[in-house]
Design a protein around this motif. Structure first.
Motif, PDB file in Angstrom:
ATOM      1  N   UNK A 171       0.961  -1.034  -0.359  1.00 34.04           N
ATOM      2  CA  UNK A 171       0.278   0.295  -0.411  1.00 34.04           C
ATOM      3  C   UNK A 171       1.113   0.674  -0.085  1.00 34.04           C
ATOM      4  N   UNK A 172       0.891   2.094  -1.447  1.00 33.21           N
ATOM      5  CA  UNK A 172       0.763   3.145  -0.902  1.00 33.21           C
ATOM      6  C   UNK A 172       1.105   4.820  -0.723  1.00 33.21           C
ATOM      7  N   UNK A 173       0.959   5.222   0.308  1.00 37.33           N
ATOM      8  CA  UNK A 173       0.426   6.475   1.201  1.00 37.33           C
ATOM      9  C   UNK A 173       1.059   7.241   0.710  1.00 37.33           C
ATOM     10  N   UNK A 174       0.595   7.720  -0.225  1.00 35.09           N
ATOM     11  CA  UNK A 174       1.168   9.565  -0.554  1.00 35.09           C
ATOM     12  C   UNK A 174       0.397  11.078  -0.311  1.00 35.09           C
ATOM     13  N   UNK A 175       0.686  11.406   1.103  1.00 37.53           N
ATOM     14  CA  UNK A 175      -0.310  12.534   1.291  1.00 37.53           C
ATOM     15  C   UNK A 175       0.264  13.827   1.547  1.00 37.53           C
ATOM     16  N   UNK A 176       1.809  13.221  -0.465  1.00 34.52           N
ATOM     17  CA  UNK A 176       2.531  14.677  -0.315  1.00 34.52           C
ATOM     18  C   UNK A 176       2.899  14.092  -2.023  1.00 34.52           C
ATOM     19  N   UNK A 177       2.817  15.055  -2.983  1.00 40.67           N
ATOM     20  CA  UNK A 177       3.076  14.161  -4.249  1.00 40.67           C
ATOM     21  C   UNK A 177       5.127  14.091  -4.171  1.00 40.67           C
ATOM     22  N   UNK A 178       4.981  13.054  -4.719  1.00 39.81           N
ATOM     23  CA  UNK A 178       6.272  12.276  -5.599  1.00 39.81           C
ATOM     24  C   UNK A 178       6.311  11.962  -6.845  1.00 39.81           C
ATOM     25  N   UNK A 179       7.491  11.957  -7.140  1.00 41.43           N
ATOM     26  CA  UNK A 179       7.301  10.906  -8.784  1.00 41.43           C
ATOM     27  C   UNK A 179       8.140   9.993  -8.579  1.00 41.43           C
ATOM     28  N   UNK A 222      -8.624  10.501  11.205  1.00 39.92           N
ATOM     29  CA  UNK A 222      -7.143  10.616  11.851  1.00 39.92           C
ATOM     30  C   UNK A 222      -6.100   9.190  10.822  1.00 39.92           C
ATOM     31  N   UNK A 223      -4.805   9.241  10.530  1.00 41.97           N
ATOM     32  CA  UNK A 223      -3.666   9.141  10.718  1.00 41.97           C
ATOM     33  C   UNK A 223      -3.726   7.679  11.596  1.00 41.97           C
ATOM     34  N   UNK A 224      -3.892   7.645  12.500  1.00 41.19           N
ATOM     35  CA  UNK A 224      -3.802   6.182  13.395  1.00 41.19           C
ATOM     36  C   UNK A 224      -4.947   5.012  12.512  1.00 41.19           C
ATOM     37  N   UNK A 225      -6.061   5.837  11.314  1.00 42.72           N
ATOM     38  CA  UNK A 225      -7.346   4.694  11.595  1.00 42.72           C
ATOM     39  C   UNK A 225      -7.451   4.501  10.459  1.00 42.72           C
ATOM     40  N   UNK A 226      -6.744   5.552   9.099  1.00 43.63           N
ATOM     41  CA  UNK A 226      -6.466   5.011   8.284  1.00 43.63           C
ATOM     42  C   UNK A 226      -5.565   3.979   7.813  1.00 43.63           C
ATOM     43  N   UNK A 280      -3.690  -1.333   6.644  1.00 45.51           N
ATOM     44  CA  UNK A 280      -2.737  -2.493   7.410  1.00 45.51           C
ATOM     45  C   UNK A 280      -3.288  -3.758   7.422  1.00 45.51           C
ATOM     46  N   UNK A 281      -4.894  -3.919   7.257  1.00 46.33           N
ATOM     47  CA  UNK A 281      -6.339  -4.743   7.031  1.00 46.33           C
ATOM     48  C   UNK A 281      -5.916  -5.902   5.438  1.00 46.33           C
ATOM     49  N   UNK A 282      -4.932  -4.749   4.602  1.00 49.04           N
ATOM     50  CA  UNK A 282      -5.833  -4.964   3.296  1.00 49.04           C
ATOM     51  C   UNK A 282      -4.146  -5.101   2.889  1.00 49.04           C
ATOM     52  N   UNK A 283      -2.928  -5.022   3.129  1.00 47.73           N
ATOM     53  CA  UNK A 283      -1.758  -5.085   3.034  1.00 47.73           C
ATOM     54  C   UNK A 283      -0.554  -5.075   3.308  1.00 47.73           C
ATOM     55  N   UNK A 284       0.267  -6.146   2.872  1.00 42.10           N
ATOM     56  CA  UNK A 284       1.139  -6.675   3.908  1.00 42.10           C
ATOM     57  C   UNK A 284       2.382  -5.866   4.007  1.00 42.10           C
ATOM     58  N   UNK A 325       0.516   0.392  13.036  1.00 42.86           N
ATOM     59  CA  UNK A 325       0.575  -0.589  12.010  1.00 42.86           C
ATOM     60  C   UNK A 325      -0.432  -2.506  12.042  1.00 42.86           C
ATOM     61  N   UNK A 326      -0.332  -3.316  11.786  1.00 43.91           N
ATOM     62  CA  UNK A 326      -0.517  -4.600  11.772  1.00 43.91           C
ATOM     63  C   UNK A 326       0.603  -5.161  10.429  1.00 43.91           C
ATOM     64  N   UNK A 327       0.825  -3.499   9.811  1.00 47.92           N
ATOM     65  CA  UNK A 327       2.019  -5.455   8.833  1.00 47.92           C
ATOM     66  C   UNK A 327       3.634  -3.713   8.243  1.00 47.92           C
ATOM     67  N   UNK A 328       4.301  -3.770   8.186  1.00 50.70           N
ATOM     68  CA  UNK A 328       5.803  -3.090   8.132  1.00 50.70           C
ATOM     69  C   UNK A 328       5.538  -1.795   7.607  1.00 50.70           C
ATOM     70  N   UNK A 329       6.106  -0.681   8.208  1.00 50.35           N
ATOM     71  CA  UNK A 329       5.537   0.888   7.895  1.00 50.35           C
ATOM     72  C   UNK A 329       7.127   1.373   7.086  1.00 50.35           C
ATOM     73  N   UNK A 330       7.433   1.442   6.076  1.00 58.31           N
ATOM     74  CA  UNK A 330       8.745   2.096   5.278  1.00 58.31           C
ATOM     75  C   UNK A 330       8.027   3.982   5.587  1.00 58.31           C
TER      76      UNK A 330
END
Ligand code: CP
Length: 307
Positions: free
Chosen positions: A45-53, A86-90, A95-99, A118-123
């Motif tokens: 899951x890629x969650x981008x709250x700011x722009x990125x290429x 809230x970020x925590x809820x997101x 983390x229920x959907x992604x590894x 998160x139940x999954x590792x966060x990068x």
């Protein structure tokens, strides 16, 4: 060794773990089929709250090349953050959907907070002006690949050193290697924070200095790490306009540099490197962007337990 681990800041991995990661990335670069499909069935899951290429697309490319799948958003307006979630809820939900979750967010400390819910590792793909550890992995792999190792070099960081999270992360990481000397080149308004100079470099006895003019020091450098003055981090437009073109690397300035000096830039660039420099063999910032994909492949495969 890295299976199930989060990456929030460069210091989260030991030098030995980094060595293994870089060796793996080099193996992948040398043999593009190595680890292909090793993450089949896994979801990023890629969650981008700011722009990125580069960061977002290189993570997605990395996951797809490993045989996994990607979901997420490229701007928060299309997520329930726009409704005030809230970020925590997101994070709990995603983390229920992604590894594995890759997140960029403008708030310092947001990645650490996310990892706690998160139940999954966060990068961490960048948390405000704080850290951008996978850019650091990219930068270190680039130096290792193109200079034959880390350490024993004089590196000049140039531009916005106050808000530049890539500089903070790389300076912190390089402080762990022997023979590194750092020169911070910035206008007085954008100097590197004291938590880097006093808090890290002085404690680790890393030789460092400051300069205002690039021309004065360019001839001493083995590596020049250029950065953009970031409009998005300024509180007022007037200061941004005054400082945005303070440094412009040109072919003329490159004449005073060592024949084997490398020019790195995390990108995107605006005006700080003239396009005429792109053809110089010492300008390696687009190679650097490609190394970013290889090191992220190595990182994902390791965190997901595929190696
Ligand atoms: N280097 C980097 O973080 O680039 P993007 O902002 O394009 O992801």
């Amino acid at each position: 060794m890295l299976k199930g681990r989060s990456l929030i800041e460069p210091g989260d991995f030991s030098l030995e773990e980094l060595e293994l990661l870089f060796s793996l990335a080099e193996k992948i670069e040398d043999n593009q089929d190595y680890l292909r499909c090793s993450c089949a069935g896994k979801v990023l899951a890629a969650l981008f709250f700011e722009p990125s290429t580069r960061t977002r697309l290189s993570f997605e490319a990395a996951m797809l090349r490993l045989g996994g799948s990607c979901l997420g958003f490229a701007e928060p307006g299309s997520s329930s953050a726009a409704k005030g979630e809230r970020l925590a809820d997101t994070i709990r939900t995603v983390s229920c959907y992604a590894d594995v979750i890759v997140m960029r967010n403008p708030k310092e400390g947001s990645a650490l907070l996310a990892s706690r819910f998160s139940a999954a590792p966060v990068i961490n793909a960048g948390d405000g002006g704080h850290h951008h550890p996978t850019q650091t992995l990219t930068d270190l792999l680039t130096l290792r690949r193109l200079r034959g190792g880390l350490g024993n070099c004089t590196i000049g960081f140039c531009g916005d050193l106050k808000f530049g999270r890539t500089v903070h992360s790389l300076a912190k990481a390089l402080a762990g290697y022997p023979g590194v000397r750092m020169i911070f080149i910035s206008p007085p308004e954008l100097t590197v924070p004291e938590y880097i100079t006093r808090g890290i470099l002085e404690k680790k006895m890393v030789p460092h200095g400051e300069a205002e003019r690039l021309e004065e020091v360019i001839g001493d450098l083995d590596v020049l790490y250029m950065t953009r003055v970031q409009r998005d981090r300024f509180f007022n437009e007037e200061d941004y306009i005054r400082l945005k073109d303070f440094y412009i690397l040109t072919a003329e300035k490159m004449k005073a540099a060592k024949k084997d000096m490398l020019v790195l830039h995390p990108l995107p660039r605006v005006n700080e490197i003239a396009p005429e420099v792109d053809g110089d063999s010492r300008a390696v910032y687009f190679k650097q962007a490609k190394y970013g994909m290889y090191v992220r492949m190595a990182l994902l495969a390791s965190i997901l337990g595929a190696v």
